[in-house]
Design an enzyme around this catalytic site. Structure first.
Site, PDB file in Angstrom:
ATOM      1  N   ASP A   1     -10.953   4.122   1.970  1.00 55.49           N
ATOM      2  CA  ASP A   1     -10.758   2.701   2.248  1.00 55.49           C
ATOM      3  C   ASP A   1     -12.054   2.016   2.644  1.00 55.49           C
ATOM      4  OD1 ASP A   1      -8.115   2.389   1.644  1.00 55.49           O
ATOM      5  OD2 ASP A   1      -7.384   2.566   3.695  1.00 55.49           O
TER       6      ASP A   1
ATOM      7  N   HIS B   1      -9.023 -13.682 -47.958  1.00 49.23           N
ATOM      8  CA  HIS B   1      -9.675 -12.512 -47.366  1.00 49.23           C
ATOM      9  C   HIS B   1     -10.234 -11.621 -48.475  1.00 49.23           C
ATOM     10  CE1 HIS B   1      -7.591 -13.617 -43.674  1.00 49.23           C
ATOM     11  NE2 HIS B   1      -8.192 -12.627 -43.021  1.00 49.23           N
TER      12      HIS B   1
ATOM     13  N   HIS C   1      -0.125  -0.883   7.390  1.00 53.90           N
ATOM     14  CA  HIS C   1      -0.500  -2.105   6.672  1.00 53.90           C
ATOM     15  C   HIS C   1       0.590  -3.162   6.779  1.00 53.90           C
ATOM     16  CE1 HIS C   1      -4.372  -1.503   4.807  1.00 53.90           C
ATOM     17  NE2 HIS C   1      -4.032  -0.274   4.460  1.00 53.90           N
TER      18      HIS C   1
ATOM     19  N   HIS D   1      -2.589   6.090  -3.626  1.00 58.86           N
ATOM     20  CA  HIS D   1      -3.440   7.092  -2.982  1.00 58.86           C
ATOM     21  C   HIS D   1      -2.719   8.438  -3.012  1.00 58.86           C
ATOM     22  CE1 HIS D   1      -4.258   3.228  -0.749  1.00 58.86           C
ATOM     23  NE2 HIS D   1      -5.475   3.529  -1.159  1.00 58.86           N
TER      24      HIS D   1
ATOM     25  N   GLN E   1      -1.360   4.268   6.075  1.00 58.56           N
ATOM     26  CA  GLN E   1      -0.884   3.281   5.111  1.00 58.56           C
ATOM     27  C   GLN E   1       0.333   2.525   5.626  1.00 58.56           C
ATOM     28  OE1 GLN E   1      -2.922   2.642   2.372  1.00 58.56           O
ATOM     29  NE2 GLN E   1      -4.009   3.978   3.795  1.00 58.56           N
TER      30      GLN E   1
ATOM     31  N   SER F   1       0.825  -1.195   0.000  1.00 61.47           N
ATOM     32  CA  SER F   1       0.000   0.000   0.000  1.00 61.47           C
ATOM     33  C   SER F   1       0.867   1.255   0.000  1.00 61.47           C
ATOM     34  CB  SER F   1      -0.911  -0.008   1.232  1.00 61.47           C
ATOM     35  OG  SER F   1      -1.856   1.033   1.151  1.00 61.47           O
TER      36      SER F   1
END
Length: 440
Positions: free
Chosen positions: A367, A426, A268, A334, A265, A243
């Site tokens: 969050d 084609h 984490h 973020h 953060q 994070s």
């Protein structure tokens, strides 16, 4: 417990700033050979032995006393029971957050479209939801009911018929909040399995676990490695790194607020990254003081300390314009624009997973309950990636209908290009539809 910080201080005016910044940002999610081989062996076993392999791995890795796959299945009634086991306050918070997430994501839903050209040719796009999505949820103490909402609700808004959740329950430890979130979000089936074996089961299917079209949700290195290996067999959301938060501040926000935003953060894990950029050197000093003051009060102080000391930074820039340039270079997961007029700077932000505008908008609100998705690109991938959303659970098919006249007109163009590529079949296929001068 003694904690202390020695957060890096960088100055954009220094000649070697770019080198130091690149070093700070570098992070490799690399599976070593042992992890990689172990994951390959697990995937092979699940493909060959199905449910039996899942039971065996769950016994071995999670310490769960399961005798058959039926011991690892939670039905809808069990999810509804979880709603009664959490507190009324928790249920209200989950339901409010779920409602906000749903309302936001409903605006992302794409519709099919067509248009008709003058000669009657119809072109368009048909939007169709995936049939089935798989949601990986970490289990045990590292449980995130908010992630259940963020992953399952966009799938349901997209119209996915079945969302299958896998969540390990190490030593039988069940998180009622996670199950309650699954109930509120509309998860259809839950298997209490985890790790690479859960990813393999979702990707290839077993006797009991249905094969899905896409796997979303975070996990450890084994889960991330497994997702890499099954990509192509199924879709995946992303390979998420640690994070990250980048705060750009003009120096006028309460330094305690900024310090806690960085902590939000950093807590984490030790590899998480928290960076503050400001043109105000004195403000950087005040935030550093706030970090030292507040860190001992944090429950996860040791993790925050390692994160801040290992990958955090306070960066001084010339002015706000240079602060935005640094932010775009970092391309953070973020980004907080903690400034007087964030709207004025928004047009210059090119790379960020989520942008939090103004002094009162903490990243933590995003969050949990603001509404936008918190599953975001990390490690600079915001340069080319977007947050998880409804569009990740929808696929698009092109629609082409040619009128007789339209096929004739396009046939001339296709013939020239096909013959230029020496693809005669084609060319002739297109030429068969070209009208002669009499119109037949």
């Amino acid at each position: 417990m003694t904690v202390s910080t020695a957060i890096a201080r960088l100055n954009a005016a220094d000649q070697d700033f770019a080198r130091h910044l690149d070093h700070l940002l570098s992070w490799e999610s690399v599976s070593d050979d042992a992890v990689n081989q172990r994951v390959l062996d697990i995937i092979k076993a699940v493909r060959e032995r199905g449910d039996a392999a899942l039971v065996e791995f769950t016994q071995r890795f999670d310490g769960v006393d399961a005798t058959s796959i039926h011991d690892l299945i939670l039905d809808r009634a069990r999810l509804e029971l979880a709603l009664t086991r959490i507190t009324p306050v928790q249920r209200e918070a989950l339901e409010k957050a779920a409602n906000r997430v749903r309302i936001y994501h409903e605006r992302q839903k794409q519709d099919s479209w067509q248009y008709t050209e003058a000669d009657g040719t119809v072109l368009g796009q048909k939007v169709t939801p995936l049939d089935r999505a798989g949601l990986y949820v970490p289990g045990g103490k590292a449980s995130y009911p908010s992630s259940v909402l963020m992953n399952a609700i966009p799938a349901k808004v997209a119209g996915v018929a079945e969302v299958v959740m896998v969540v390990p329950t190490p030593r039988g430890e069940v998180n009622e909040l996670v199950l309650a979130a699954a109930c509120i979000a509309g998860v259809d089936r839950v298997f209490t399995i985890g790790g690479a074996q859960a990813v393999a089961a979702l990707a290839y299917g077993t006797e009991s676990v249905p094969q899905v079209d896409k796997i979303v949700g975070p996990g450890n290195i084994y889960v991330a490695t497994a997702k890499r290996h099954v990509f192509g067999q199924v879709g995946i959301d992303m390979i998420a790194g640690p994070s990250e938060i980048l705060v750009v501040c003009d120096g006028q926000t309460d330094p305690d607020w900024i310090a806690m935003d960085l902590f939000s953060q950093a807590e984490h894990d030790e590899d998480a990254q928290a960076i503050l950029v400001s043109p105000d050197a004195e403000f950087l000093d005040r935030v550093a003081a706030s970090i030292d003051k507040l860190l001992p009060t944090m429950e996860r102080a040791e993790i925050i300390e390692k994160s801040i000391n290992g990958r955090g930074a306070l960066i001084q820039v010339r002015d706000m314009q240079q602060a935005i340039e640094v932010a775009n270079r970092i391309a953070p997961e973020h980004l907080e624009l903690s400034v007087a007029d964030p709207q004025a700077w928004l047009p210059q932000i090119r790379h960020a997973g989520a942008i939090f505008m103004g002094r009162h908008t903490s990243e933590a609100l995003g969050d949990y309950c603001a509404g936008p998705n918190h599953v975001l690109p990390t490690s600079g991938t915001a340069r080319f990636s977007s947050p998880l959303g409804v569009y990740d659970f929808q696929k698009r098919s092109s629609i082409i209908f040619c009128s007789e006249q339209g096929a004739s007109e396009l046939g001339h163009t296709a013939s020239v290009l096909a013959r230029g590529e020496s693809l005669t079949a084609h060319a002739r296929s297109a030429e068969y539809r070209i009208l002669n001068e009499k119109g037949n």
